[in-house]
Scaffold this active site. Structure first.
Site, PDB file in Angstrom:
ATOM      1  N   ASP A  10       0.862  -1.187   0.000  1.00 11.24           N
ATOM      2  CA  ASP A  10       0.000   0.000   0.000  1.00 11.24           C
ATOM      3  C   ASP A  10       0.901   1.241   0.000  1.00 11.24           C
ATOM      4  O   ASP A  10       1.722   1.415   0.893  1.00 11.24           O
ATOM      5  CB  ASP A  10      -0.884  -0.032   1.244  1.00 11.24           C
ATOM      6  CG  ASP A  10      -1.958   1.041   1.229  1.00 11.24           C
ATOM      7  OD1 ASP A  10      -3.058   0.775   1.739  1.00 11.24           O
ATOM      8  OD2 ASP A  10      -1.699   2.147   0.722  1.00 11.24           O
ATOM      9  N   ASP A 104      -3.324   2.277  -5.704  1.00 17.25           N
ATOM     10  CA  ASP A 104      -2.108   2.295  -4.873  1.00 17.25           C
ATOM     11  C   ASP A 104      -1.942   1.068  -3.996  1.00 17.25           C
ATOM     12  O   ASP A 104      -1.113   1.060  -3.104  1.00 17.25           O
ATOM     13  CB  ASP A 104      -2.095   3.568  -4.011  1.00 17.25           C
ATOM     14  CG  ASP A 104      -2.767   3.383  -2.668  1.00 17.25           C
ATOM     15  OD1 ASP A 104      -3.826   2.728  -2.620  1.00 17.25           O
ATOM     16  OD2 ASP A 104      -2.216   3.879  -1.678  1.00 17.25           O
ATOM     17  N   GLU A 105      -2.708   0.043  -4.257  1.00  7.58           N
ATOM     18  CA  GLU A 105      -2.759  -1.055  -3.301  1.00  7.58           C
ATOM     19  C   GLU A 105      -2.947  -2.382  -4.038  1.00  7.58           C
ATOM     20  O   GLU A 105      -3.738  -2.465  -4.965  1.00  7.58           O
ATOM     21  CB  GLU A 105      -4.009  -0.793  -2.465  1.00  7.58           C
ATOM     22  CG  GLU A 105      -4.063  -1.340  -1.117  1.00  7.58           C
ATOM     23  CD  GLU A 105      -5.436  -1.022  -0.520  1.00  7.58           C
ATOM     24  OE1 GLU A 105      -5.929  -1.859   0.224  1.00  7.58           O
ATOM     25  OE2 GLU A 105      -6.016   0.042  -0.828  1.00  7.58           O
TER      26      GLU A 105
END
Ligand code: DCP
Ligand code: MG
Length: 355
Positions: A10, A104-105
């Site tokens: 993350d 983003d993860e």
């Protein structure tokens, strides 16, 4: 089932970190990415701004009250998407089993990856180092035997940190985890659990599965498992949503079709953001709208279409409105994605609330 090695990566304050990287003047200031003070909300903010209590999804006006010096950046989705592609390229060097959750993860199943002598800890370290070296952005990671634990772990040493939970450490670790950290537990569920005196996974473990099902329905069974660190969900590289949509209920009913059309640009902007956060979409096949009337009856109109056409949305709104010609409480718009199998815990409802 044999033990798996899952990494959850993350990025740290992703959009804000990119803005700080690209404009060094911002680096020591509290900054947020989001809409303006008039109607906007904060998408994210840097850690300095978080010290003032600013957080994602907060109305910008409120954020400015908490932190008057907050620097607002309008957001550059194209750049964020591009950064996302770079980090996914790095993930792909370790495994094909990558399941992105947002820009983003992602979860990585590295059980069978030969890299780093098959050490997941080392792989996570290397992935984060490579992201930093190539993109000047920091990431945090969790390494654990399943998705739920890996996600909790990636949050533990944020920012720019990682935590490993080995199979032997699961029992000791999970006891101290607050229920809010569990998959599917939002503020409302947290409150409900609190009312039962349940704050941590240790508290949850004191109750039988039948008690939990009795009190919390189907969620009770999931809580029972997650509170023991059990999670059998596989990392699913084909995680596909059936649809992505946004909707809004208005304080005052919209009196006619014209008024409904006026809210479309705003909804379109939000839909665009939501699609961006979902990552690359290449299987859109319908556009749809939803209207809920004053009498709470609702209707949806859908048409095959592979890109977002504002004019078509307007047409669908007019068509839907004519079915009732009553004032409208709620308007929603969304895109339908080509049907693929969606596993139970990944199933997302047609219309999700903003999170
Ligand atoms: N995002 C958004 N709206 C939200 C939440 C997030 O637009 N309500 C966007 C902005 C974030 C990105 O998604 O930068 C990733 O979301 P995270 O929840 O991972 O938040 P951050 O990466 O910003 O911060 P953290 O360091 O806590 O992960
Ligand atoms: Mg993040």
């Amino acid at each position: 089932m044999h033990t798996r090695k899952i990494i959850h990566v993350d990025m740290d304050c992703f959009y804000a970190a990119i803005e700080m990287r690209d404009n060094r003047e911002l680096a020591n200031k509290p900054i947020a990415v989001g809409g303006d003070a008039h109607r906007g909300v904060i998408a994210t903010c840097n850690y300095l701004a978080r010290q003032f209590g600013v957080h994602s999804a907060m109305p910008t006006a409120q954020a400015l009250k908490l932190c008057p010096d907050l620097v607002l950046c309008p957001g550059r989705m194209e750049v964020y998407r591009e950064e996302s592609r770079y980090i996914r390229e790095i993930f792909a060097d370790y495994t094909t089993l990558v399941e992105p959750l947002s820009l983003d993860e992602a979860y990585l199943d590295v059980t069978d990856s030969p890299n780093c002598h098959n050490s997941a800890t080392w792989m996570a370290q290397e992935i984060r180092a490579r992201i930093y070296q190539t993109r000047t952005l920091t990431a945090s990671a969790g390494i654990a035997p399943n998705k739920s634990l890996a996600k909790i772990a990636s949050d533990w040493h944020k920012p720019n940190g990682q935590l490993v939970i080995t199979p032997y450490q699961v029992d000791a670790f999970i006891k101290n985890v607050p229920v809010r950290k569990l998959f599917g537990v939002g503020p409302k569920m947290e409150e409900k659990l609190k009312n039962h005196g349940i704050h941590t996974c240790d508290d949850l473990q004191q109750h039988s599965v039948s008690y939990l099902i009795n009190q919390f329905g189907l969620m009770g069974e999931r809580l029972y498992e997650l509170a023991r660190g059990n999670d059998t969900r596989l990392v699913n590289p084909d995680r596909i949503r059936k649809s992505i949509s946004v909707e809004e209920t208005y304080l005052v009913d919209l009196p006619d079709a014209q008024a409904c059309l006026q809210v479309i640009p705003d909804l379109l902007k939000r839909l665009d953001q939501r699609i961006a956060r979902a990552g690359p979409i290449n299987d859109m096949h319908t556009l749809f709208i939803k209207l809920k009337f004053k009498d709470f009856q609702q209707t949806t109109v859908e048409q095959i279409c592979d890109k977002i056409e504002p004019d078509l949305i307007k047409q669908l709104i007019q068509e839907g409105y004519l079915r009732k010609t009553l004032p409208v409480r709620l308007v929603g718009i969304g895109i339908g994605l080509k049907a693929k199998e969606v596993s139970d815990m990944q199933q997302l409802s047609l219309f999700e609330p903003d999170d």
